[in-house]
Enzyme design. Structure first.
Site, PDB file in Angstrom:
ATOM      1  CG  HIS A  30      -0.234  -0.296   2.518  1.00  0.00           C
ATOM      2  ND1 HIS A  30       0.667   0.595   3.071  1.00  0.00           N
ATOM      3  CD2 HIS A  30      -0.257  -1.364   3.350  1.00  0.00           C
ATOM      4  CE1 HIS A  30       1.129   0.100   4.197  1.00  0.00           C
ATOM      5  NE2 HIS A  30       0.605  -1.105   4.386  1.00  0.00           N
ATOM      6  CG  HIS A  33       4.116  -1.761   2.195  1.00  0.00           C
ATOM      7  ND1 HIS A  33       2.839  -2.221   2.064  1.00  0.00           N
ATOM      8  CD2 HIS A  33       4.640  -2.403   3.264  1.00  0.00           C
ATOM      9  CE1 HIS A  33       2.577  -3.108   3.000  1.00  0.00           C
ATOM     10  NE2 HIS A  33       3.654  -3.241   3.755  1.00  0.00           N
ATOM     11  N   GLY A 143       9.065   1.414   9.137  1.00  0.00           N
ATOM     12  CA  GLY A 143       8.047   2.430   9.393  1.00  0.00           C
ATOM     13  C   GLY A 143       7.816   2.668  10.873  1.00  0.00           C
ATOM     14  CB  SER A 182      -1.477  -5.411   4.609  1.00  0.00           C
ATOM     15  OG  SER A 182      -0.254  -4.901   4.152  1.00  0.00           O
TER      16      SER A 182
HETATM   17  P1  AMP Z   1       4.401  -4.980   6.817  1.00  0.00           P
HETATM   18  O1  AMP Z   1       4.254  -5.405   5.400  1.00  0.00           O
HETATM   19  O2  AMP Z   1       3.103  -4.660   7.494  1.00  0.00           O
HETATM   20  O3  AMP Z   1       5.277  -5.925   7.607  1.00  0.00           O
HETATM   21  O4  AMP Z   1       5.184  -3.592   6.793  1.00  0.00           O
HETATM   22  C1  AMP Z   1       6.423  -3.448   6.155  1.00  0.00           C
HETATM   23  C2  AMP Z   1       7.028  -2.118   6.523  1.00  0.00           C
HETATM   24  O5  AMP Z   1       6.158  -1.048   6.123  1.00  0.00           O
HETATM   25  C3  AMP Z   1       7.252  -1.946   8.046  1.00  0.00           C
HETATM   26  O6  AMP Z   1       8.482  -1.303   8.274  1.00  0.00           O
HETATM   27  C4  AMP Z   1       6.083  -1.065   8.443  1.00  0.00           C
HETATM   28  O7  AMP Z   1       6.330  -0.297   9.603  1.00  0.00           O
HETATM   29  C5  AMP Z   1       5.944  -0.178   7.223  1.00  0.00           C
HETATM   30  N1  AMP Z   1       4.600   0.418   7.156  1.00  0.00           N
HETATM   31  C6  AMP Z   1       3.412  -0.229   7.276  1.00  0.00           C
HETATM   32  N2  AMP Z   1       2.388   0.642   7.189  1.00  0.00           N
HETATM   33  C7  AMP Z   1       2.946   1.870   7.016  1.00  0.00           C
HETATM   34  C8  AMP Z   1       2.420   3.196   6.865  1.00  0.00           C
HETATM   35  N3  AMP Z   1       1.106   3.431   6.857  1.00  0.00           N
HETATM   36  N4  AMP Z   1       3.283   4.220   6.721  1.00  0.00           N
HETATM   37  C9  AMP Z   1       4.621   3.996   6.701  1.00  0.00           C
HETATM   38  N5  AMP Z   1       5.180   2.781   6.847  1.00  0.00           N
HETATM   39  C10 AMP Z   1       4.354   1.723   7.001  1.00  0.00           C
END
Ligand code: AMP
Length: 269
Positions: A30, A33, A143, A182
């Site tokens: 999204h 990411h 993030g 997600s």
């Molecule tokens: P995930 O796929 O949920 O494991 O997230 C992968 C990376 O994207 C992690 O470092 C999260 O902290 C970051 N992330 C997820 N959502 C956001 C957001 N809304 N804004 C910025 N970074 C994000």
């Protein structure tokens, strides 16, 4: 973009590159990411993104199997953003090797989500450490939305003297202040309305604490969230971002985790 599913092949390709930035994800990409990836592409020579839904960090099998997936959409996004490498490993590629580093769990892992998701942080550090051992990136971009995760990865890297710099990235939100996630792909419009209301209440709550109109009272705020339509509240806590403790001054973020239906949301601001 080159796609790898095998770590040996990946390593052969990237071994000689000493300026790789790494963005680990669980896919279903999204705008959050995408902002990490854009930053990486802008600021580094090469960007490697991983997509791996790590079963070891899910405390609930159903939650793992229901985790949203959009692989073909993800590939399109990554190509458009000019990512150099995508690593999409199998379970065995990640877990069938002996690691050099030991998992380090800082005591902050026992707070907030650590109290409610047994084994979550251990599983998360395990997979991130394995990815770092395979990729050996110069930087890892993470993030702030998952602030606890970010801090625990930083502490693990410091403890094991891993030669990777952590780059903290701001949380990306929609116009209604909802942080992209997600899991949002699984909520309906009624649930989204509840989520928006909850965020309004929590932002106001934080403002009132800062202006000293009120003091933090977990039971009071929990009951208010439940009355709006949240199904369960795990925590609402104030944390000083530097000391990682209860704030003594007014510099803190409000951290929270709650369920709307079966979907768990976490955020902080
Ligand atoms: P995930 O796929 O949920 O494991 O997230 C992968 C990376 O994207 C992690 O470092 C999260 O902290 C970051 N992330 C997820 N959502 C956001 C957001 N809304 N804004 C910025 N970074 C994000």
């Amino acid at each position: 973009m080159k796609l790898f599913t095998n770590k040996k092949k990946l390593q052969r390709e990237i071994n000689n590159i000493n300026n790789i930035s790494f963005v680990p994800t669980m896919g279903a990409l999204h705008k959050g990411h995408q902002s990490l990836i854009k930053k990486s592409v802008k600021e580094s020579k090469k960007t490697l993104v991983s997509i791996f839904v790590n079963p070891k960090q899910f405390d609930n099998k159903k939650d793992f199997s229901n985790y949203p997936k959009s692989y073909y959409e993800d590939i399109k996004i990554l190509k458009k953003l000019r990512v150099n490498y995508l690593y999409k490993p199998s379970y065995a590629d990640i877990y069938k090797f002996k690691t050099k580093n030991k998992i380090f769990l800082h005591k902050f892992s026992k707070r907030l989500c650590g109290k409610y998701r047994k084994g979550h942080f251990k599983g998360m550090i395990d997979v991130v450490n394995r990815l770092l051992e395979i990729i050996k990136p110069k930087k890892i971009l993470l993030g702030k939305k998952d602030f606890q995760q970010l801090i625990l990865i930083k502490k693990h890297i410091e403890k094991n003297k891993i030669n990777t710099r952590v780059i903290s990235c701001k949380t990306i939100r929609d116009k209604e202040f909802v942080a992209y996630s997600s899991r949002l792909k699984r909520i309906n419009s009624y649930e989204k309305k509840i989520l928006i209301k909850i965020l309004k209440v929590l932002r106001n709550y934080k403002k009132n604490i800062i202006s000293q109109k009120i003091k933090h009272d977990f039971h009071m705020i929990k009951n208010e969230l439940l009355s709006i339509g949240v199904d369960k509240v795990d925590y609402v806590e104030l944390v000083d971002l530097k000391t990682l403790k209860k704030p003594k001054k007014n510099k803190f973020n409000l951290f929270f985790a709650f369920y709307i239906g079966k979907i768990r949301f976490i955020d902080n601001f």
